[in-house]
Design an enzyme around this catalytic site. Sequence first.
Site, PDB file in Angstrom:
ATOM      1  N   THR A 152       0.827  -1.208   0.000  1.00  0.00           N
ATOM      2  CA  THR A 152       0.000   0.000   0.000  1.00  0.00           C
ATOM      3  C   THR A 152       0.864   1.262   0.000  1.00  0.00           C
ATOM      4  O   THR A 152       1.913   1.320   0.638  1.00  0.00           O
ATOM      5  CB  THR A 152      -0.910   0.000   1.239  1.00  0.00           C
ATOM      6  OG1 THR A 152      -1.785  -1.121   1.154  1.00  0.00           O
ATOM      7  CG2 THR A 152      -1.735   1.268   1.330  1.00  0.00           C
ATOM      8  N   GLY A 191       2.751  -2.448   8.189  1.00  0.00           N
ATOM      9  CA  GLY A 191       3.032  -2.855   9.561  1.00  0.00           C
ATOM     10  C   GLY A 191       4.399  -3.503   9.707  1.00  0.00           C
ATOM     11  O   GLY A 191       4.944  -4.085   8.767  1.00  0.00           O
ATOM     12  N   GLU A 446      -6.582  -5.212   3.530  1.00  0.00           N
ATOM     13  CA  GLU A 446      -6.686  -6.330   2.587  1.00  0.00           C
ATOM     14  C   GLU A 446      -7.841  -6.118   1.613  1.00  0.00           C
ATOM     15  O   GLU A 446      -8.522  -7.053   1.209  1.00  0.00           O
ATOM     16  CB  GLU A 446      -6.843  -7.680   3.326  1.00  0.00           C
ATOM     17  CG  GLU A 446      -5.957  -7.882   4.524  1.00  0.00           C
ATOM     18  CD  GLU A 446      -4.474  -7.689   4.229  1.00  0.00           C
ATOM     19  OE1 GLU A 446      -4.092  -7.652   3.040  1.00  0.00           O
ATOM     20  OE2 GLU A 446      -3.702  -7.546   5.172  1.00  0.00           O
TER      21      GLU A 446
END
Length: 688
Positions: A152, A191, A446
């Site tokens: 992303t 993350g 997701e």
Amino acid sequence: MSDSISWVDLLRPAAPDGTTTIAAERARSNIDPEPLSRYLLGDEFLERQKRILPLLQQDPLFSKATQANLSRPDRYMLGLARSKRMRQMADKYNWDDEDYEIGKYLLDDVSPYQLHQTMFRQTLLEQTSPEQKKYWMDLHSSWTIIGAYAQTELGHGSNVRGIELTARWDPETKEFVLHSPTLTASKWWNGTLGRTATHSIVAAQLLLPENNTRGEVEYKNYGVHMFVTRVRDAETHKPLPGLVIGDIGPKYGYASMDNAYMLFNNFRIPHNAMLSRYCRVDPDTGKYHKPENPAVAYGSMTHARKRIILAARLVLARAVTIAVRYCCIRRQFRDKDSGSPEETAVLDYPTVQIRLLPLLAATYALHFTGERMGQIYDATRASVDGGDLSRLIDLHSLSSGLKSLCSDLAAGGIEICRRSMGGHGFGGGSGLVQLNADYLSKPTVEGDNWMITQQMARYLMKKAELIAKGGPQYAPANQTEELLYQFYHRQSGVRQNFRIFDDDKQLVAAFAHRAAYLTFEAYKAFKIKGKTWNSLLVQMHELSHAQSECIVVSNFYEGLLSSTLPRETVSVLWDNFRLFSLFTMQKAGRHFSRSGAVSEEDLDDLPDRILKQMQVIRPHAVRLVDAWAIPDYLLDSALGRSDGRVYEDLFNRAHRLNPLNKMTFNPDYRTDEIVMGSDDGGKILWKL
């Protein structure tokens, strides 16, 4: 101990207290929760939980008593310390992967190592060549490196094809050059990458040089591909030259996770950094070898969606457990019609039941679908590993639709549970603050839950076109095609008016009929009437949810048919099946009516039927949540305690555990002192 504290310690809740009430609730039901727990979770899961839980509880580092009062930087540091300790415990007690997962589940703190163990690992397993897999998995398994997953970007999330980071092939040095051409090309939300990871999977547009008609070199874009690279120095843990990496800051939840930004400035990586199980660039010629099936790129994302679908049941079960237990203990107002002198348990009000009991039923519905999704995923991956890629699109579409529906149910359900508990549901003692904040990510990670439903809708539209053009001689290839075929050739335009109250199989058939009807309505609008895809997006979202609800209801039905549970337990679960199905049907009554699946008379009767179904389930509510075997340590909730000591725990958290109550403050505005008697007057409470 002062007198003021000693006399408070002697106070008890008004009768009937929570312990007495929760025991009486359990006595109302003939369900034995232990066999049901084993059925839902398995003996192995329960054994691991029983073995690992005491190890966490006896370590002060894993205490949850005051973590809600910590600042966000402190929460990350605590999260990293806990993650290190848990990995040390894995070595000390010889834990396998499942033991480690149980430990993380019980702690319920998002680990800064999470992406190392999930997306980074899964992508290496699925996308690397045999040589790459051997090299990288050895480093991963030994924790010599800590990996993240950077897909992303600041400007692109769900639209993976639109990401801006480029990987330009340099034939002179046989390297790829990673470059962020704009600010929006910055990797974002990744993350484990912000402060923890040493390495990362990186998604970038592959650019290969080609000569144009004028003999000039131009770069052709071959789409998004995956690369793996070191991002921090092995000794200093500082970002490598050419990289800017950091933590993006506070979020709704995930306080202990270091979500990242990352920018590349002509950052060079070797040829073998490109993950090359299915596609590769020849290092000598620069020629691109494309994958046999583009769907192989969905692997890691599909795995993540499978995990979300499977986890939704336990997340929702936690919220429902807290709300059901508390609403049995909490009493408000007397029922004048009953003549009882006691106030009424909140869960006895239909206005509370209609919010909680369908969610209780939904936990069981999600269980059967989560199990089935896991089986389908494993079978598909086995086929892929054997060289058969034909089922990947089916899996991708199924996981997209179910991820959207299941995470919507869980996220919305947590908030419904909170509101059902009134004022105390808003407090930190509810056990829902972190759960709610952390789970709010799931409807958007997701794949945004509205965007990804297009995958399911496109899949159904393609099936509808095959059937419409194939004629009566077309041979359906799977159950979805069979249902669409039956509708198109035998049932289309005919009112079925399924007997939804008399036959559970017909109740399932009504959901299948509605989904098929909406599929061909969308097909006609798009293919025959020529409406644009964007103008149909809301309709496609409804179609995807209709098909996904059909799958969930069908899985619930099939799961109970094959159940080996005691007869009295199965009987109550059938009641939950009917409640979930009828409640879901009521919310989409117009579609069921228009499709001819259900008569207007039966739809009018739905509210009364739902109320009666809730009355049947109500005595079993506490035992049905007990069956999820969620320890009090995991719940971390005063309201949802298994022993019913709600008010004692709420007061203890406020009176004894709250660090704010350990200081005396100066409210006089004429002085700058904040904390009475502190060295600096408490003027500086945070670092600028």
